[in-house]
Enzyme design. Structure first.
Site, PDB file in Angstrom:
ATOM      1  N   ARG A 230       0.610  -1.238  -0.114  1.00 41.82           N
ATOM      2  CA  ARG A 230      -0.039  -0.015  -0.026  1.00 41.82           C
ATOM      3  C   ARG A 230       0.785   1.127   0.056  1.00 41.82           C
ATOM      4  O   ARG A 230       1.870   1.474   0.708  1.00 41.82           O
ATOM      5  CB  ARG A 230      -0.885  -0.127   1.245  1.00 41.82           C
ATOM      6  N   GLU A 259      -2.927   8.010  -5.482  1.00 34.44           N
ATOM      7  CA  GLU A 259      -2.994   7.407  -6.644  1.00 34.44           C
ATOM      8  C   GLU A 259      -4.384   8.140  -7.688  1.00 34.44           C
ATOM      9  O   GLU A 259      -5.232   8.418  -7.151  1.00 34.44           O
ATOM     10  CB  GLU A 259      -3.318   5.797  -6.748  1.00 34.44           C
ATOM     11  N   HIS A 278      -0.387   0.310  -9.916  1.00 35.24           N
ATOM     12  CA  HIS A 278      -1.053  -0.391  -9.007  1.00 35.24           C
ATOM     13  C   HIS A 278      -1.482  -1.697  -9.903  1.00 35.24           C
ATOM     14  O   HIS A 278      -2.873  -1.941 -10.032  1.00 35.24           O
ATOM     15  CB  HIS A 278      -2.289   0.593  -8.336  1.00 35.24           C
TER      16      HIS A 278
HETATM   17  N1  LIG Z   1      -0.783  -4.130  -5.105  1.00 37.18           N
HETATM   18  C1  LIG Z   1      -1.808  -4.864  -5.233  1.00 37.18           C
HETATM   19  O1  LIG Z   1      -2.479  -4.788  -6.298  1.00 37.18           O
HETATM   20  C2  LIG Z   1      -2.107  -5.387  -4.024  1.00 37.18           C
HETATM   21  C3  LIG Z   1      -1.759  -5.246  -2.895  1.00 37.18           C
HETATM   22  N2  LIG Z   1      -2.411  -5.929  -1.881  1.00 37.18           N
HETATM   23  C4  LIG Z   1      -1.990  -5.461  -0.405  1.00 37.18           C
HETATM   24  O2  LIG Z   1      -1.156  -6.503   0.261  1.00 37.18           O
HETATM   25  C5  LIG Z   1      -1.569  -6.497   1.546  1.00 37.18           C
HETATM   26  C6  LIG Z   1      -1.215  -8.031   2.129  1.00 37.18           C
HETATM   27  O3  LIG Z   1      -2.228  -8.688   1.886  1.00 37.18           O
HETATM   28  P1  LIG Z   1      -2.272 -10.419   2.247  1.00 37.18           P
HETATM   29  O4  LIG Z   1      -0.868 -11.173   2.289  1.00 37.18           O
HETATM   30  O5  LIG Z   1      -3.305 -10.910   1.609  1.00 37.18           O
HETATM   31  O6  LIG Z   1      -2.721  -9.851   3.787  1.00 37.18           O
HETATM   32  P2  LIG Z   1      -2.543 -10.866   5.095  1.00 37.18           P
HETATM   33  O7  LIG Z   1      -3.697 -10.269   6.008  1.00 37.18           O
HETATM   34  O8  LIG Z   1      -2.674 -12.348   4.759  1.00 37.18           O
HETATM   35  O9  LIG Z   1      -1.291 -10.421   5.409  1.00 37.18           O
HETATM   36  C7  LIG Z   1      -0.750  -9.265   6.125  1.00 37.18           C
HETATM   37  C8  LIG Z   1       0.372  -9.742   7.222  1.00 37.18           C
HETATM   38  O10 LIG Z   1       0.770  -8.365   7.708  1.00 37.18           O
HETATM   39  C9  LIG Z   1       0.995  -8.799   9.023  1.00 37.18           C
HETATM   40  N3  LIG Z   1       1.141  -7.267   9.921  1.00 37.18           N
HETATM   41  C10 LIG Z   1       0.144  -6.616   9.978  1.00 37.18           C
HETATM   42  N4  LIG Z   1       0.624  -5.529  10.845  1.00 37.18           N
HETATM   43  C11 LIG Z   1       1.911  -5.550  10.624  1.00 37.18           C
HETATM   44  C12 LIG Z   1       3.019  -4.929  11.056  1.00 37.18           C
HETATM   45  N5  LIG Z   1       2.695  -3.562  11.829  1.00 37.18           N
HETATM   46  N6  LIG Z   1       4.277  -5.121  10.958  1.00 37.18           N
HETATM   47  C13 LIG Z   1       4.543  -6.324  10.303  1.00 37.18           C
HETATM   48  N7  LIG Z   1       3.528  -7.331  10.054  1.00 37.18           N
HETATM   49  C14 LIG Z   1       2.225  -6.926  10.191  1.00 37.18           C
HETATM   50  C15 LIG Z   1       0.085  -9.517   9.589  1.00 37.18           C
HETATM   51  O11 LIG Z   1       0.253 -10.309  10.602  1.00 37.18           O
HETATM   52  C16 LIG Z   1      -0.090 -10.476   8.451  1.00 37.18           C
HETATM   53  O12 LIG Z   1       0.638 -11.650   8.613  1.00 37.18           O
HETATM   54  C17 LIG Z   1      -2.854  -6.067   1.747  1.00 37.18           C
HETATM   55  O13 LIG Z   1      -3.377  -5.359   2.854  1.00 37.18           O
HETATM   56  C18 LIG Z   1      -3.156  -4.959   0.649  1.00 37.18           C
HETATM   57  O14 LIG Z   1      -3.047  -3.686   1.027  1.00 37.18           O
HETATM   58  C19 LIG Z   1      -3.147  -7.216  -1.874  1.00 37.18           C
HETATM   59  C20 LIG Z   1      -3.497  -7.397  -3.190  1.00 37.18           C
HETATM   60  C21 LIG Z   1      -3.243  -6.850  -4.191  1.00 37.18           C
HETATM   61  O1  LIG Z   2      -6.615  -6.061  -3.485  1.00 37.56           O
HETATM   62  C1  LIG Z   2      -5.870  -5.097  -3.144  1.00 37.56           C
HETATM   63  O2  LIG Z   2      -5.561  -4.858  -2.125  1.00 37.56           O
HETATM   64  C2  LIG Z   2      -5.389  -4.280  -4.244  1.00 37.56           C
HETATM   65  O3  LIG Z   2      -4.605  -3.429  -4.043  1.00 37.56           O
HETATM   66  C3  LIG Z   2      -5.625  -4.487  -5.613  1.00 37.56           C
HETATM   67  O4  LIG Z   2      -6.409  -3.160  -6.247  1.00 37.56           O
HETATM   68  P1  LIG Z   2      -7.326  -3.120  -6.987  1.00 37.56           P
HETATM   69  O5  LIG Z   2      -8.348  -4.065  -7.175  1.00 37.56           O
HETATM   70  O6  LIG Z   2      -6.439  -3.804  -8.436  1.00 37.56           O
HETATM   71  O7  LIG Z   2      -7.553  -1.696  -7.504  1.00 37.56           O
END
Ligand SMILES: NC(=O)C1=CN([C@@H]2O[C@H](COP(=O)(O)OP(=O)(O)OC[C@H]3O[C@@H](n4cnc5c(N)ncnc54)[C@H](O)[C@@H]3O)[C@@H](O)[C@H]2O)C=CC1
Ligand SMILES: O=C(O)C(=O)COP(=O)(O)O
Length: 526
Positions: A230, A259, A278
């Site tokens: 993020r 963004e 993104h």
């Molecule tokens: N660039 C993109 O298009 C995408 C971005 N994302 C981002 O990726 C992030 C992670 O997604 P997932 O792995 O599915 O989530 P998840 O919930 O499975 O994993 C997140 C991890 O972060 C840890 N965490 C929480 N706070 C923390 C802190 N202060 N310090 C260290 N670790 C901490 C949690 O314990 C957890 O293990 C999402 O929150 C989302 O913002 C997700 C999908 C697509």
């Molecule tokens: O799933 C997430 O957290 C993402 O960041 C993906 O974002 P998007 O649905 O591609 O705009």
């Protein structure tokens, strides 16, 4: 027909699912003022990261039942406001895991081999082999911040490429990290030891600006950082400065504090910095996954069914939810019933999970019971999202107990509710086909299915009472569908439960209470 507004581009597969139950309008890129104007007519919103669902939008959405985020991060939704207003927020926790993890790996390899710039150079007619000499990731240390779903998948892929793994995640056990071949370290060590750092944490008040000038200063001058999580987790100005000064070797970003990115010191940097718009979740597969996952949940909620990945109702695995669903209905029905027996304000709820139900997760069942309990007072304003908050705000004390040894039925649920002047308890169970049976009222055994219109009486077990009630109802033209009496001792106290075809006419309850031997009478509508 309910109406769904799709505010960001989502896959057609999701729209097709929504169209089964709702009118679907796709209006992407609406400015906030426009969204505030149109939202009152919608029952559901479906969004991605492009739409910020603010307090103002949620409060204007007087019909809103659900906000579906076709993706993971819900930091663009004011979840506390949604919760207070009883609006369910759902996401797709796993639909784009692989896509985001693969993008992080792609960015890491792009950084190490200068692929974007090398590509551009060839397209410009050049052949600059020397300029684009890279480094290998093999045997280098990857520091993973956040070892959740995406972080874990990245760990697996990086391990396969022969990288050494360290991770910072205060909520993950050392055993889990071990399984993934990662050594858990603190953030300082991770910053100091890593050759590559990749972020996979949510944006929260704790993680905002986690990577700042001070932490960047701890990195090796040869190290690179990747943010596919993020915007706002890295201080972009400090990062640009660190790259420019050669304090670190490079960075690859997919997400930004604002963004679209627009003007930024990052765009002025050379091949050390790679920027993508993104794209983490932008694969065909992930877009189908998240659209279907979230559209199915919106459809279910509009049909009155629970959602499997609500972020503001206690999480429950879909399989567990499927198994528990009939019990949620049971809890809600019993809550509704007992609140009507008590009549007015409720002071406490004592809920006991009995028999095999005692082995289940209780939280959703308690919430369902509270929803039923409050439904007379709050009608459709109460739901699985806000039932606990509403109960808390009304000062209702909730006590949960379990007794696996009670085996009168396979699994049953007892609700005892206390009001200022009355106290009642009911028990219920499910038959093999999932049909609900009320099995005790105030300790008296009965066996009655819930019905829209019911009459519950407490009376002295003596000849003539049942006949008198029957004739009285007849004289008011009320048709009795079924009747049951439950008693504990002969000629002691008893309860009578009648199911009737229509609501009881005005005045009849007073007449029933005048019948000698009748101690109490309540109508119940379920
Ligand atoms: N660039 C993109 O298009 C995408 C971005 N994302 C981002 O990726 C992030 C992670 O997604 P997932 O792995 O599915 O989530 P998840 O919930 O499975 O994993 C997140 C991890 O972060 C840890 N965490 C929480 N706070 C923390 C802190 N202060 N310090 C260290 N670790 C901490 C949690 O314990 C957890 O293990 C999402 O929150 C989302 O913002 C997700 C999908 C697509
Ligand atoms: O799933 C997430 O957290 C993402 O960041 C993906 O974002 P998007 O649905 O591609 O705009």
């Amino acid at each position: 027909m309910p109406k769904v507004l799709v505010c960001d581009p989502i896959d057609q597969a999701g729209i097709d699912i929504l169209s089964q139950v709702a009118q679907v309008d796709v209006k992407t890129g609406l400015p906030v003022e426009e969204l505030v104007k149109v939202v009152p007519e919608y029952d559901a919103l479906m969004i991605r990261s492009g739409t910020r669902v603010t307090q103002e939008i949620i409060e204007a959405g007087v019909q809103l039942k659900i906000i579906g985020r076709a993706g993971v991060g819900v930091d663009n939704v004011d979840v506390p406001t949604a919760t207070r207003r009883g609006v369910i927020v759902v996401n797709s926790p796993e639909g784009n895991t692989i896509a985001a993890a693969e993008h992080a790996i792609a960015l890491m390899l792009s950084l190490s081999r200068h692929i974007p710039d090398a590509n551009q150079s060839v397209k410009n007619g050049q052949w600059e082999r020397k300029k684009f000499v890279g480094t290998e990731v093999y045997k280098k240390t990857l520091g993973i911040v956040g070892l959740g779903k995406i972080g874990s998948h990245v760990a697996g892929a990086a391990k396969a490429m022969g990288m050494k793994l360290i991770a910072f995640d205060p909520f993950i056990s050392a055993e889990r990290a071990d399984q993934l071949g990662c050594r858990l370290v603190d953030m300082d060590i991770l910053m100091q030891e890593s050759d590559y750092i990749t972020l996979h944490i949510p944006k929260t008040p704790e993680t905002a600006n986690l990577i700042n000038a001070q932490s960047l200063a701890k990195m090796k001058p040869t190290a690179r950082i990747i943010n596919c999580a993020r915007g706002g987790i890295i201080d972009e100005a400090a990062l640009a400065e660190a790259v420019k000064n050669g304090q670190i070797a490079g960075a690859a970003l997919d997400v930004y504090a604002n963004e679209p990115l627009g003007e930024s010191p990052l765009t002025e940097l050379g091949k050390e910095v790679i920027l993508t718009p993104h794209l983490g979740a932008s694969t065909t597969e992930a877009q189908v996954n998240v659209a279907v996952d979230v559209a199915e949940q919106i459809r279910d909620v509009l049909l009155g069914l629970p959602a499997r990945s609500a972020v503001n109702i206690p999480g429950l695995h879909p399989d567990a939810l499927e198994q528990l669903r009939p019990y949620l209905q049971l809890a809600e029905t019993l809550g509704n019933l007992v609140s009507q027996l008590v009549g007015g304000r409720v002071e406490s709820l004592n809920i006991r999970l009995q028999g095999e139900l005692a082995n289940n997760q209780s939280q959703p069942i308690v919430i369902a019971a509270l929803k039923g309990l409050l439904s007379r007072a709050l009608r459709e304003r109460v739901n699985y999202v806000n039932a606990s908050i509403e109960a808390q705000e009304r000062g209702i004390r909730v006590i949960e107990t379990r007794d696996a040894s009670i085996r009168d039925y396979k699994g049953s649920l007892l609700l005892q509710v206390k009001g200022p002047s009355e106290e009642h308890e009911v028990t219920g169970t499910l038959l093999g086909d999932g049909e609900i049976r009320i099995t005790t009222v105030d300790g008296f055994p009965i066996n009655v299915p819930p019905n829209q219109h019911m009459l519950f009486t407490r009376h002295r077990d003596m000849p003539g009472i049942i006949g008198k009630i029957g004739s009285l109802l007849g004289s008011f033209n009320v048709n009795i569908a079924s009747m049951q009496v439950g008693r504990q001792i002969v000629r002691g106290d008893a309860v009578m439960v009648l199911t009737i075809d229509d609501p009881l006419p005005e005045g009849i309850l007073e007449e029933i209470l005048k019948v000698p031997g009748i101690r109490d009478a309540n109508t119940v509508m379920l």
